[in-house]
Design an enzyme around this catalytic site. Structure first.
Site, PDB file in Angstrom:
ATOM      1  N   CYS A 248       7.828   8.540  -5.180  1.00 46.77           N
ATOM      2  CA  CYS A 248       7.546   7.887  -3.906  1.00 46.77           C
ATOM      3  C   CYS A 248       8.105   8.711  -2.739  1.00 46.77           C
ATOM      4  CB  CYS A 248       8.155   6.494  -3.895  1.00 46.77           C
ATOM      5  SG  CYS A 248       7.697   5.602  -2.414  1.00 46.77           S
TER       6      CYS A 248
ATOM      7  N   GLY B 290      -5.197   6.094  -8.602  1.00 47.69           N
ATOM      8  CA  GLY B 290      -4.466   5.256  -7.654  1.00 47.69           C
ATOM      9  C   GLY B 290      -5.409   4.643  -6.647  1.00 47.69           C
TER      10      GLY B 290
HETATM   11  C1  LIG Z   1      -0.054   1.959  -1.116  1.00 48.01           C
HETATM   12  C2  LIG Z   1       0.520   2.868  -2.157  1.00 48.01           C
HETATM   13  C3  LIG Z   1       1.608   2.459  -2.888  1.00 48.01           C
HETATM   14  C4  LIG Z   1       2.144   3.294  -3.865  1.00 48.01           C
HETATM   15  N1  LIG Z   1       3.208   2.852  -4.588  1.00 48.01           N
HETATM   16  C5  LIG Z   1       3.682   3.605  -5.597  1.00 48.01           C
HETATM   17  C6  LIG Z   1       4.723   3.123  -6.433  1.00 48.01           C
HETATM   18  O1  LIG Z   1       5.251   2.024  -6.257  1.00 48.01           O
HETATM   19  N2  LIG Z   1       5.124   3.925  -7.448  1.00 48.01           N
HETATM   20  C7  LIG Z   1       4.551   5.151  -7.689  1.00 48.01           C
HETATM   21  O2  LIG Z   1       4.928   5.832  -8.646  1.00 48.01           O
HETATM   22  N3  LIG Z   1       3.582   5.623  -6.918  1.00 48.01           N
HETATM   23  C8  LIG Z   1       3.129   4.886  -5.886  1.00 48.01           C
HETATM   24  N4  LIG Z   1       2.115   5.357  -5.117  1.00 48.01           N
HETATM   25  C9  LIG Z   1       1.546   6.687  -5.410  1.00 48.01           C
HETATM   26  C10 LIG Z   1       0.375   6.575  -6.392  1.00 48.01           C
HETATM   27  O3  LIG Z   1       0.842   6.081  -7.625  1.00 48.01           O
HETATM   28  C11 LIG Z   1      -0.297   7.924  -6.627  1.00 48.01           C
HETATM   29  O4  LIG Z   1       0.634   8.808  -7.181  1.00 48.01           O
HETATM   30  C12 LIG Z   1      -0.867   8.531  -5.360  1.00 48.01           C
HETATM   31  O5  LIG Z   1      -1.531   7.564  -4.570  1.00 48.01           O
HETATM   32  C13 LIG Z   1      -1.837   9.675  -5.698  1.00 48.01           C
HETATM   33  O6  LIG Z   1      -2.867   9.218  -6.525  1.00 48.01           O
HETATM   34  P1  LIG Z   1      -4.336   8.839  -5.942  1.00 48.01           P
HETATM   35  O7  LIG Z   1      -4.832  10.038  -5.181  1.00 48.01           O
HETATM   36  O8  LIG Z   1      -5.161   8.548  -7.162  1.00 48.01           O
HETATM   37  O9  LIG Z   1      -4.148   7.666  -5.031  1.00 48.01           O
HETATM   38  C14 LIG Z   1       1.574   4.566  -4.105  1.00 48.01           C
HETATM   39  C15 LIG Z   1       0.476   4.978  -3.354  1.00 48.01           C
HETATM   40  C16 LIG Z   1      -0.057   4.159  -2.384  1.00 48.01           C
HETATM   41  C17 LIG Z   1      -1.242   4.654  -1.586  1.00 48.01           C
END
Ligand SMILES: Cc1cc2nc3c(=O)[nH]c(=O)nc-3n(C[C@H](O)[C@H](O)[C@H](O)COP(=O)(O)O)c2cc1C
Length: 325
Positions: free
Chosen positions: A84, A208
């Site tokens: 994060c 995500g």
């Molecule tokens: C609103 C939001 C909340 C997120 N919360 C977490 C979290 O609590 N723990 C975590 O490991 N990653 C969190 N992430 C990161 C996502 O797990 C992921 O690694 C990131 O969005 C990249 O993947 P994507 O391009 O498929 O979205 C969050 C991302 C977003 C946008």
């Protein structure tokens, strides 16, 4: 994902093809365990297995205790958040801020692995910033500590969510360790999932943001990977039914007051690329009861049926014209 992957949403994703879904992060600070927010984040009642809880913190003992607490409450897998980038989290040296302190990472991973008898996994980024990409070292430390799976987002902490995720570092990590590696970052289509799997050699992909408002993306990816062909877009009536199911589960989980408010973002994601979606989102945000919200969403999707029996995403301008017609 904090604020997104609550129990109702995880359940829906699992029904729609996700092999696995992890809880929102739970704070390791024991003072926060009893809060309503933390209790909801670690509630797995009726959830399809495996039940995985992500924990976040910087103190090895707190994290170990938090892992035990969650295993006692039904967690079957503990995931540690070192991904994060959010300041609120990073300022207290949690999340991806920990990547700067490899010795502390090692202590945390050992403490948590030794505290519980369920698998412990790690979610992390490629490094602190582009000059300090230490994912390989972190991966080695993790494997030696007994971590059983790595999920790697192809950005550094300093990148936040800007630029494109890169997959070379994920490939290097996959080549380095013997535990499963899950590739994450910017996977939005079945083709991209296939590309990332090929580029990285990873064992799985994690989706995500692309699942927000489109939880069926997992079955679309799964189908494409297995057959090389695309599933048709979901039927409008199927989406109507699953939205109703999602919203009712959401209201039951959060209650009337919080439920109507926290459902708005999900509804906004579902409708944003559909005909009239933006106008609907603005009107729907003014509705103050779950009953009105549920009816409005149903009517919106019923109207989509007049365009096509399958969900049809279209540019907003075209969409507004179509609705006015
Ligand atoms: C609103 C939001 C909340 C997120 N919360 C977490 C979290 O609590 N723990 C975590 O490991 N990653 C969190 N992430 C990161 C996502 O797990 C992921 O690694 C990131 O969005 C990249 O993947 P994507 O391009 O498929 O979205 C969050 C991302 C977003 C946008």
């Amino acid at each position: 994902m904090a604020g997104v992957t609550d129990r109702p949403f995880r359940q829906l994703c699992k029904q729609l093809g996700a092999g696995y879904a992890v809880s929102e992060m739970a704070a390791s600070n024991p003072r926060l365990w009893a809060t309503e927010k933390s209790s909801r984040r670690t509630d797995h009642d009726g959830e399809m297995e495996p039940k995985a809880v992500q924990i976040a913190g910087a103190d090895p003992q707190d994290l170990a205790d938090c892992a035990k607490f969650n295993v006692d409450r039904g967690a079957q897998i503990i995931d540690i958040n070192m991904g994060c980038p959010v300041k609120k989290v990073c300022n207290s040296w949690c999340g991806s801020a920990l990547l700067q302190h490899e010795d502390l990472v090692e202590k945390i991973l050992h403490a948590v692995v030794n505290a519980v008898d369920v698998p412990v996994t790690l979610k992390f980024r490629t490094g602190w910033n582009r000059e300090n990409k230490n994912a390989l070292r972190i991966a080695r430390i993790a494997e030696q500590a007994g971590i059983q799976m790595l999920t790697l987002h192809g950005r550094t902490r300093a990148d936040g969510y800007t630029g494109d995720a890169e997959y070379e570092t994920i490939a290097a990590v996959k080549a380095e360790v013997r535990i499963p590696v899950v590739a994450n970052g910017d996977i939005t289509t079945p083709e991209k999932a296939k590309f990332v799997l090929e580029q990285t050699g990873a064992d799985a992909v994690m989706i995500g943001r692309a699942a927000q408002g489109r939880p069926w993306i997992c079955r679309e990816i799964d189908h494409f990977l297995r057959t090389g062909t695309h599933l048709p877009a979901p039927l409008v009536n199927e989406v109507r039914a699953l939205m109703s199911e999602h919203l009712q589960a959401h209201y039951a989980f959060y209650g009337e007051f919080l439920g109507v408010r926290t459902a708005r973002k999900h509804i906004g994601w579902y409708v944003r690329d559909l005909a009239g979606g933006e106008e609907f989102r603005q009107q729907m945000n003014l509705l103050e009861s779950t009953e009105l919200q549920l009816d409005a969403v149903d009517a919106f999707f019923k109207k989509q049926l007049s365009f096509s029996e399958r969900l049809q995403y279209r540019p907003a301008a075209v969409a507004a014209d179509a609705l006015a017609a």
